[in-house]
Design a protein around this motif. Structure first.
Motif, PDB file in Angstrom:
ATOM      1  N   TYR A   1      -8.481   6.676  -7.353  1.00  0.00           N
ATOM      2  CA  TYR A   1      -9.532   6.668  -8.361  1.00  0.00           C
ATOM      3  C   TYR A   1      -9.014   7.449  -9.551  1.00  0.00           C
ATOM      4  N   GLY A   2      -9.601   7.196 -10.723  1.00  0.00           N
ATOM      5  CA  GLY A   2      -9.140   7.925 -11.895  1.00  0.00           C
ATOM      6  C   GLY A   2      -9.066   7.038 -13.113  1.00  0.00           C
ATOM      7  N   PRO A   3      -8.779   7.618 -14.282  1.00  0.00           N
ATOM      8  CA  PRO A   3      -8.655   6.830 -15.515  1.00  0.00           C
ATOM      9  C   PRO A   3      -7.511   5.833 -15.402  1.00  0.00           C
ATOM     10  N   GLY A   4      -7.767   4.597 -15.819  1.00  0.00           N
ATOM     11  CA  GLY A   4      -6.747   3.572 -15.736  1.00  0.00           C
ATOM     12  C   GLY A   4      -6.683   2.861 -14.404  1.00  0.00           C
ATOM     13  N   SER A   5      -7.608   3.155 -13.478  1.00  0.00           N
ATOM     14  CA  SER A   5      -7.595   2.488 -12.179  1.00  0.00           C
ATOM     15  C   SER A   5      -7.921   1.006 -12.353  1.00  0.00           C
ATOM     16  N   THR A   6      -7.302   0.175 -11.538  1.00  0.00           N
ATOM     17  CA  THR A   6      -7.449  -1.268 -11.677  1.00  0.00           C
ATOM     18  C   THR A   6      -8.663  -1.775 -10.910  1.00  0.00           C
ATOM     19  N   ASP A   7      -8.910  -3.078 -11.040  1.00  0.00           N
ATOM     20  CA  ASP A   7     -10.063  -3.666 -10.353  1.00  0.00           C
ATOM     21  C   ASP A   7      -9.839  -3.763  -8.846  1.00  0.00           C
ATOM     22  N   GLN A   8      -8.624  -3.431  -8.368  1.00  0.00           N
ATOM     23  CA  GLN A   8      -8.381  -3.409  -6.929  1.00  0.00           C
ATOM     24  C   GLN A   8      -8.880  -2.116  -6.286  1.00  0.00           C
ATOM     25  N   ALA A   9      -9.141  -1.100  -7.092  1.00  0.00           N
ATOM     26  CA  ALA A   9      -9.582   0.183  -6.551  1.00  0.00           C
ATOM     27  C   ALA A   9     -11.052   0.102  -6.150  1.00  0.00           C
ATOM     28  N   TYR A  10     -11.375   0.612  -4.970  1.00  0.00           N
ATOM     29  CA  TYR A  10     -12.755   0.564  -4.476  1.00  0.00           C
ATOM     30  C   TYR A  10     -13.701   1.326  -5.386  1.00  0.00           C
TER      31      TYR A  10
END
Length: 313
Positions: free
Chosen positions: A155-164
């Motif tokens: 998780y975090g800034p710049g996380s993609t749409d694959q991240a829950y």
């Protein structure tokens, strides 16, 4: 300072570029298309081409494997790429730092530590386990210096749409007061690894000889349920109370018939059906790095999300 070659410019690679350039290192970013952050050398290359990768990494201190093949292609794509990374490291004398994951352990009762056997029975877990066994064998044979850093879901800034709990399907909808769909029970504790902490740990491993010859867990805070992450996020942002709806398992299974990504998630569903706890005390103790407190991380995420929305307006 040193020369560092980062292969992959996604959610981790971009943070690692920022960290290494901030330390004064020369950085080259390698992707298939030659894309990547501004301000560094960018090179187009097929990662599975050992000779090409070795040519790009000539004179490098460290090669970072931050690539991530499409989920349903791991069994096909990872073996030749992993062999290329090992070969390029051997050919150039550069250290190899690989960004790993926790899949190799398979289902575990209790906190995960680095001394657990890689006993996964699923395809993706076996692929990652085989990669590490090959890297460790090459290290022990004196052919390369290598390590693998393993984190939980990012998780975090710049996380993609694959991240829950990433920006696209979690942060932005919640901050806008919209409902979020979740593919498991959102009340179960789960370990979340902050993206800037991933980059920090990789940078440490790539510049400290003590890291080589074993795997490490990236500093990660206490396990927190998805529902609690949402509540803390919305409280910090002053957003409406979160609405999270669990997708029933039969619906989740049916969706996988048409969506390759969701189909592959069945194999790792166990990670969200019971507590998923990561022990990162070894790395924290040896290298003196602590995970970013979650509330501090969420404040950064809220600020980044609002800045992005302002630029898009």
């Amino acid at each position: 300072m040193g020369k560092h070659v980062i292969v992959g410019a996604g959610q981790v690679g971009s943070h690692l570029v920022e960290r290494l350039t901030g330390m004064g290192h020369d950085v080259t970013v390698v992707t298939r298309s030659g894309s990547g952050p501004e301000g560094v050398e960018r090179v187009a290359a097929d990662v599975a081409d050992r000779a090409r990768l070795a040519a790009v990494a000539k004179g490098a201190d460290t090669i970072y494997n931050c690539v991530n093949p499409r989920y349903h292609r791991w069994a096909r794509d990872w073996p030749p790429m992993a062999a290329s990374f090992l070969g390029a490291a051997e050919d150039t004398g550069a250290a190899l730092v690989t960004l790993g994951c926790l899949y190799g352990y398979g289902p575990v009762d209790g906190p995960m530590t680095e001394d657990l056997p890689l006993a996964a029975t699923g395809t993706k877990g076996r692929v990652r386990a085989a990669m590490w066994h090959d890297m460790l064998a090459a290290h022990r044979a004196g052919r390369v210096r290598t390590t693998e850093l393993r984190g939980s879901d990012y998780y975090g800034p710049g996380s993609t749409d694959q991240a829950y709990v990433g920006e696209t399907r979690f942060v932005k909808p919640l901050l806008a007061g919209r409902r979020v769909l979740y593919f498991s029970d959102p009340s179960i504790p789960h370990a979340w690894t902050y993206l800037p902490d991933v980059a920090e740990a990789l940078a440490i491993a790539g510049t400290d000889e003590r890291a080589y010859g074993r795997a490490w867990h990236i500093p990660t805070g206490p396990a927190v349920s998805t529902r609690e992450v949402a509540e803390r996020l919305c409280r910090i942002a002053g957003a409406p109370a979160p609405r999270i709806q669990e997708v029933p398992r039969p619906v989740f299974t049916a969706l996988g018939l048409a969506n390759p990504m969701l189909k592959e998630l069945r194999e790792t569903r166990y990670q969200f059906d019971r507590p998923y706890v990561l022990d990162s005390s070894a790395f924290q103790s040896v290298f003196g790095m602590a995970p970013t407190p979650m509330d501090d991380a969420l404040r950064t995420i809220v600020a980044a999300s609002r800045a992005s929305a302002s630029r898009a307006a």
